[in-house]
Design a protein around this motif. Structure first.
Motif, PDB file in Angstrom:
ATOM      1  N   ASP A  82       0.831  -1.200   0.000  1.00 38.45           N
ATOM      2  CA  ASP A  82       0.000   0.000   0.000  1.00 38.45           C
ATOM      3  C   ASP A  82       0.869   1.255   0.000  1.00 38.45           C
ATOM      4  O   ASP A  82       0.629   2.198  -0.756  1.00 38.45           O
ATOM      5  CB  ASP A  82      -0.933  -0.026   1.209  1.00 38.45           C
ATOM      6  CG  ASP A  82      -1.921   1.126   1.198  1.00 38.45           C
ATOM      7  OD1 ASP A  82      -2.400   1.467   0.111  1.00 38.45           O
ATOM      8  OD2 ASP A  82      -2.187   1.681   2.267  1.00 38.45           O
ATOM      9  N   ARG A  83       1.880   1.266   0.857  1.00 41.28           N
ATOM     10  CA  ARG A  83       2.772   2.432   0.912  1.00 41.28           C
ATOM     11  C   ARG A  83       3.592   2.548  -0.369  1.00 41.28           C
ATOM     12  O   ARG A  83       3.816   3.648  -0.879  1.00 41.28           O
ATOM     13  CB  ARG A  83       3.684   2.336   2.131  1.00 41.28           C
ATOM     14  CG  ARG A  83       2.924   2.455   3.455  1.00 41.28           C
ATOM     15  CD  ARG A  83       3.858   2.768   4.618  1.00 41.28           C
ATOM     16  NE  ARG A  83       4.787   1.681   4.870  1.00 41.28           N
ATOM     17  CZ  ARG A  83       4.546   0.658   5.670  1.00 41.28           C
ATOM     18  NH1 ARG A  83       3.368   0.569   6.275  1.00 41.28           N
ATOM     19  NH2 ARG A  83       5.451  -0.269   5.881  1.00 41.28           N
ATOM     20  N   LEU A 118       4.566  -5.049  -9.008  1.00 45.13           N
ATOM     21  CA  LEU A 118       3.876  -6.328  -9.146  1.00 45.13           C
ATOM     22  C   LEU A 118       3.757  -6.969  -7.772  1.00 45.13           C
ATOM     23  O   LEU A 118       4.766  -7.283  -7.128  1.00 45.13           O
ATOM     24  CB  LEU A 118       4.641  -7.254 -10.097  1.00 45.13           C
ATOM     25  CG  LEU A 118       4.090  -8.677 -10.247  1.00 45.13           C
ATOM     26  CD1 LEU A 118       2.671  -8.655 -10.808  1.00 45.13           C
ATOM     27  CD2 LEU A 118       5.008  -9.511 -11.140  1.00 45.13           C
ATOM     28  N   VAL A 119       2.523  -7.165  -7.323  1.00 39.20           N
ATOM     29  CA  VAL A 119       2.254  -7.812  -6.044  1.00 39.20           C
ATOM     30  C   VAL A 119       1.859  -9.264  -6.319  1.00 39.20           C
ATOM     31  O   VAL A 119       0.831  -9.520  -6.947  1.00 39.20           O
ATOM     32  CB  VAL A 119       1.137  -7.086  -5.268  1.00 39.20           C
ATOM     33  CG1 VAL A 119       0.880  -7.777  -3.932  1.00 39.20           C
ATOM     34  CG2 VAL A 119       1.509  -5.622  -5.048  1.00 39.20           C
ATOM     35  N   GLY A 140      -6.710   5.168  -5.461  1.00 39.00           N
ATOM     36  CA  GLY A 140      -6.194   4.353  -4.384  1.00 39.00           C
ATOM     37  C   GLY A 140      -7.257   3.424  -3.827  1.00 39.00           C
ATOM     38  O   GLY A 140      -6.963   2.284  -3.476  1.00 39.00           O
ATOM     39  N   SER A 141      -8.508   3.901  -3.746  1.00 41.92           N
ATOM     40  CA  SER A 141      -9.569   3.045  -3.228  1.00 41.92           C
ATOM     41  C   SER A 141      -9.796   1.871  -4.153  1.00 41.92           C
ATOM     42  O   SER A 141     -10.021   0.743  -3.697  1.00 41.92           O
ATOM     43  CB  SER A 141     -10.854   3.855  -3.050  1.00 41.92           C
ATOM     44  OG  SER A 141     -11.363   4.284  -4.304  1.00 41.92           O
ATOM     45  N   VAL A 142      -9.755   2.085  -5.474  1.00 44.55           N
ATOM     46  CA  VAL A 142      -9.919   0.992  -6.427  1.00 44.55           C
ATOM     47  C   VAL A 142      -8.737   0.034  -6.323  1.00 44.55           C
ATOM     48  O   VAL A 142      -8.906  -1.192  -6.330  1.00 44.55           O
ATOM     49  CB  VAL A 142     -10.044   1.536  -7.866  1.00 44.55           C
ATOM     50  CG1 VAL A 142     -10.104   0.375  -8.862  1.00 44.55           C
ATOM     51  CG2 VAL A 142     -11.270   2.423  -8.002  1.00 44.55           C
ATOM     52  N   THR A 143      -7.551   0.590  -6.215  1.00 39.51           N
ATOM     53  CA  THR A 143      -6.363  -0.252  -6.099  1.00 39.51           C
ATOM     54  C   THR A 143      -6.417  -1.083  -4.829  1.00 39.51           C
ATOM     55  O   THR A 143      -6.147  -2.292  -4.848  1.00 39.51           O
ATOM     56  CB  THR A 143      -5.092   0.624  -6.091  1.00 39.51           C
ATOM     57  OG1 THR A 143      -5.046   1.397  -7.295  1.00 39.51           O
ATOM     58  CG2 THR A 143      -3.844  -0.235  -6.003  1.00 39.51           C
TER      59      THR A 143
END
Length: 304
Positions: free
Chosen positions: A133-134, A144-145, A277-280
């Protein structure tokens, strides 16, 4: 075009972190990358604590901690070379995890940053806390997560788009990063003032008319967008769905069993960054597949 030339993998050296390491090695193998690095960040206070426990000075404790971490990274790099034929260098830093990772990515001019998620509740059980997130806010490079243990190259990739320059850039990255995957472009639309029309008891057929018109316009815009980002006319699917972006991405990803979602990250203003950010965050937290977040701007994107 996006060129993947240099890759950085942030690992906490746990068993679960191997997911990200293996995915990174596979990407290096697929793209012929010879410049890749494993990075681990130890807490800045660790040498002080170690020095107190072992009754040594801080510099010696730091050197001991760095040596221990380096040996583990060397072992992991050796395993990746044996399994995938990919050479990884390694690096150890001390400090705040997300900050140090982002700084190291800038130092080596990484084209892709790879980290691992541990599963469960994404933000309470993420690699080294809520690092992703940060990083999504700090890092100006594709992130890439990796959530799942990679068994093969990415097969089904979902690209949610809002027709912005950020979506255009993310699509370019996706098309280059996964050249053999099945690509689907997704756009979620809503009808302006539909809620107010329902509140005002506007007849259902009138609302349906506006919804159909909005869908047709969205289809035209999506076809135009795909043509613009896909000049080689690579075969790709497309979908138009009604609803808010976050739930739409989650549900559609599940329906096609995608193994990667690629998102463009806005950031021209605090407000835009908060909205995307909320969508991510919804996508990272509520979907089961890996997620690639591509930032705005061209820094570190290797696009020419």
């Amino acid at each position: 075009m996006y060129h993947l030339r240099r890759l950085l993998v942030a690992t906490d050296c746990t068993e679960r972190a191997q997911r990200a390491e293996v995915r990174a090695a596979q990407l290096c193998q697929q793209h012929g990358i010879a410049d890749a690095e494993l990075l681990t960040v130890r807490e800045g206070a660790e040498p002080d604590i170690l020095a107190m426990i072992t009754n040594t000075d801080v510099d010696m404790a730091r050197e001991q901690a760095a040596t221990q971490a380096s040996l583990e990274l060397e072992r992991r790099a050796g395993m990746l070379k044996d399994d995938y034929g990919v050479e990884f260098s390694w690096h150890v830093r001390f400090g705040k995890t997300a900050t140090e990772i982002a700084q190291r990515a800038d130092e080596i001019d990484a084209d892709l940053l790879v980290i691992g998620a541990h599963g469960g509740n994404f933000f309470s059980d993420l690699l080294l806390g809520n690092t992703a997130d940060r990083l999504a806010h700090l890092c100006r490079r594709p992130l890439l997560v990796v959530k799942n243990g990679p068994r093969q190259a990415y097969q089904r990739v979902l690209i949610p788009v809002d027709f912005s320059e950020e979506s255009h850039r993310a699509s370019q990255v996706a098309l280059a990063l996964v050249p053999d995957a099945e690509i689907t472009f997704l756009h979620a639309f809503e009808v302006m003032f539909e809620g107010k029309m329902q509140y005002a008891s506007v007849p259902r057929d009138v609302i349906d008319h506006y919804r159909m018109k909005a869908r047709e316009e969205a289809r035209t815009d999506l076809d135009r967008f795909i043509h613009a980002v896909n000049p080689e006319n690579r075969q790709a699917g497309s979908a138009i769905v009604f609803g808010m972006p976050g739930p739409a991405v989650r549900d559609y990803s599940k329906s096609i069993q995608s193994d990667l979602i690629v998102l463009g990250k806005h950031g021209k203003s605090r407000f835009e960054d908060m909205i995307l950010g909320s969508v991510t965050r919804d996508t990272l937290e509520q979907t089961e597949c890996d997620v690639l977040v591509v930032p705005s701007g061209d820094r570190g994107l290797g696009i020419s």
